[in-house]
Design a protein around this motif. Structure first.
Motif, PDB file in Angstrom:
ATOM      1  N   LEU A 126      36.184  20.346 -27.225  1.00 51.99           N
ATOM      2  CA  LEU A 126      36.549  21.335 -26.208  1.00 51.99           C
ATOM      3  C   LEU A 126      37.525  22.366 -26.778  1.00 51.99           C
ATOM      4  O   LEU A 126      37.465  23.540 -26.422  1.00 51.99           O
ATOM      5  CB  LEU A 126      37.149  20.645 -24.978  1.00 51.99           C
ATOM      6  N   VAL A 127      38.413  21.932 -27.669  1.00 48.67           N
ATOM      7  CA  VAL A 127      39.334  22.854 -28.339  1.00 48.67           C
ATOM      8  C   VAL A 127      38.547  23.809 -29.232  1.00 48.67           C
ATOM      9  O   VAL A 127      38.798  25.019 -29.236  1.00 48.67           O
ATOM     10  CB  VAL A 127      40.407  22.083 -29.143  1.00 48.67           C
ATOM     11  N   GLU A 128      37.577  23.284 -29.984  1.00 48.81           N
ATOM     12  CA  GLU A 128      36.730  24.126 -30.844  1.00 48.81           C
ATOM     13  C   GLU A 128      35.990  25.189 -30.035  1.00 48.81           C
ATOM     14  O   GLU A 128      35.801  26.313 -30.495  1.00 48.81           O
ATOM     15  CB  GLU A 128      35.700  23.282 -31.584  1.00 48.81           C
ATOM     16  N   LEU A 129      35.564  24.815 -28.830  1.00 49.00           N
ATOM     17  CA  LEU A 129      34.829  25.743 -27.971  1.00 49.00           C
ATOM     18  C   LEU A 129      35.739  26.740 -27.266  1.00 49.00           C
ATOM     19  O   LEU A 129      35.261  27.671 -26.615  1.00 49.00           O
ATOM     20  CB  LEU A 129      34.025  24.961 -26.923  1.00 49.00           C
ATOM     21  N   GLY A 130      37.059  26.526 -27.359  1.00 54.28           N
ATOM     22  CA  GLY A 130      38.017  27.441 -26.743  1.00 54.28           C
ATOM     23  C   GLY A 130      38.279  27.176 -25.278  1.00 54.28           C
ATOM     24  O   GLY A 130      38.861  28.012 -24.591  1.00 54.28           O
ATOM     25  N   LEU A 131      37.863  26.026 -24.768  1.00 51.17           N
ATOM     26  CA  LEU A 131      38.070  25.696 -23.357  1.00 51.17           C
ATOM     27  C   LEU A 131      39.423  25.032 -23.108  1.00 51.17           C
ATOM     28  O   LEU A 131      39.953  25.086 -22.004  1.00 51.17           O
ATOM     29  CB  LEU A 131      36.958  24.772 -22.870  1.00 51.17           C
ATOM     30  N   VAL A 132      39.941  24.392 -24.146  1.00 52.45           N
ATOM     31  CA  VAL A 132      41.197  23.652 -24.035  1.00 52.45           C
ATOM     32  C   VAL A 132      42.093  24.086 -25.187  1.00 52.45           C
ATOM     33  O   VAL A 132      41.616  24.356 -26.280  1.00 52.45           O
ATOM     34  CB  VAL A 132      40.933  22.126 -24.109  1.00 52.45           C
ATOM     35  N   GLU A 133      43.392  24.161 -24.910  1.00 55.66           N
ATOM     36  CA  GLU A 133      44.344  24.456 -25.980  1.00 55.66           C
ATOM     37  C   GLU A 133      45.181  23.219 -26.243  1.00 55.66           C
ATOM     38  O   GLU A 133      45.518  22.473 -25.325  1.00 55.66           O
ATOM     39  CB  GLU A 133      45.205  25.665 -25.649  1.00 55.66           C
ATOM     40  N   SER A 134      45.454  22.998 -27.497  1.00 54.35           N
ATOM     41  CA  SER A 134      46.194  21.823 -27.934  1.00 54.35           C
ATOM     42  C   SER A 134      47.468  22.284 -28.624  1.00 54.35           C
ATOM     43  O   SER A 134      47.439  23.205 -29.439  1.00 54.35           O
ATOM     44  CB  SER A 134      45.335  21.010 -28.900  1.00 54.35           C
ATOM     45  N   ARG A 135      48.578  21.645 -28.268  1.00 54.60           N
ATOM     46  CA  ARG A 135      49.849  21.970 -28.890  1.00 54.60           C
ATOM     47  C   ARG A 135      50.497  20.685 -29.367  1.00 54.60           C
ATOM     48  O   ARG A 135      50.554  19.707 -28.624  1.00 54.60           O
ATOM     49  CB  ARG A 135      50.762  22.670 -27.887  1.00 54.60           C
ATOM     50  N   ARG A 136      50.962  20.686 -30.598  1.00 54.69           N
ATOM     51  CA  ARG A 136      51.587  19.498 -31.172  1.00 54.69           C
ATOM     52  C   ARG A 136      53.093  19.539 -30.972  1.00 54.69           C
ATOM     53  O   ARG A 136      53.667  20.591 -30.738  1.00 54.69           O
ATOM     54  CB  ARG A 136      51.276  19.422 -32.661  1.00 54.69           C
ATOM     55  N   GLY A 137      53.691  18.362 -31.107  1.00 55.60           N
ATOM     56  CA  GLY A 137      55.150  18.276 -31.085  1.00 55.60           C
ATOM     57  C   GLY A 137      55.736  18.166 -29.694  1.00 55.60           C
ATOM     58  O   GLY A 137      55.034  17.970 -28.702  1.00 55.60           O
ATOM     59  N   ARG A 138      57.051  18.328 -29.648  1.00 51.35           N
ATOM     60  CA  ARG A 138      57.767  18.225 -28.374  1.00 51.35           C
ATOM     61  C   ARG A 138      57.297  19.323 -27.425  1.00 51.35           C
ATOM     62  O   ARG A 138      57.196  20.483 -27.788  1.00 51.35           O
ATOM     63  CB  ARG A 138      59.252  18.369 -28.636  1.00 51.35           C
ATOM     64  N   GLY A 139      57.010  18.933 -26.199  1.00 54.29           N
ATOM     65  CA  GLY A 139      56.493  19.881 -25.229  1.00 54.29           C
ATOM     66  C   GLY A 139      55.025  20.189 -25.434  1.00 54.29           C
ATOM     67  O   GLY A 139      54.486  21.101 -24.821  1.00 54.29           O
ATOM     68  N   GLY A 140      54.368  19.442 -26.293  1.00 56.65           N
ATOM     69  CA  GLY A 140      52.967  19.674 -26.585  1.00 56.65           C
ATOM     70  C   GLY A 140      52.060  18.921 -25.648  1.00 56.65           C
ATOM     71  O   GLY A 140      52.479  18.325 -24.672  1.00 56.65           O
ATOM     72  N   GLY A 141      50.805  18.937 -25.970  1.00 55.12           N
ATOM     73  CA  GLY A 141      49.792  18.254 -25.176  1.00 55.12           C
ATOM     74  C   GLY A 141      48.578  19.138 -25.039  1.00 55.12           C
ATOM     75  O   GLY A 141      48.364  20.077 -25.804  1.00 55.12           O
ATOM     76  N   LEU A 142      47.801  18.845 -24.042  1.00 53.26           N
ATOM     77  CA  LEU A 142      46.554  19.561 -23.802  1.00 53.26           C
ATOM     78  C   LEU A 142      46.640  20.344 -22.497  1.00 53.26           C
ATOM     79  O   LEU A 142      47.247  19.874 -21.530  1.00 53.26           O
ATOM     80  CB  LEU A 142      45.393  18.572 -23.720  1.00 53.26           C
ATOM     81  N   ALA A 143      46.031  21.505 -22.482  1.00 51.28           N
ATOM     82  CA  ALA A 143      45.996  22.325 -21.263  1.00 51.28           C
ATOM     83  C   ALA A 143      44.720  23.156 -21.284  1.00 51.28           C
ATOM     84  O   ALA A 143      44.167  23.447 -22.354  1.00 51.28           O
ATOM     85  CB  ALA A 143      47.202  23.233 -21.182  1.00 51.28           C
TER      86      ALA A 143
END
Length: 71
Positions: A50-67
């Motif tokens: 889903l991230v590859e398709l641009g539907l979901v953004e992923s953030r690493r580290g503190r305050g990260g996660g999926l959205a």
């Protein structure tokens, strides 16, 4: 209509992320896996697609996660 397990998990992940986004939260693959009763590794693979398709953004580290991606 019958969906593959992969497609079913992708739709469920998007629905969970939409609910979390409405509350202003971010989720992890583990959190999604627990809520949809699936293995974390399978959900992680689905979310990475889903991230590859641009539907979901992923953030690493503190305050990260999926959205959900805002477009």
């Amino acid at each position: 209509m019958q969906l593959s397990r992969f497609s079913d998990l992708a739709l469920r992940a998007l629905m969970r992320l939409a609910v979390a986004d409405g509350r202003g939260d971010r989720m992890t693959a583990g959190g999604i896996a627990e809520s949809v009763n699936a293995s974390t590794s399978h959900v992680a693979k689905t979310v990475s697609r889903l991230v590859e398709l641009g539907l979901v953004e992923s953030r690493r580290g503190r305050g990260g996660g999926l959205a959900i991606t805002e477009a």
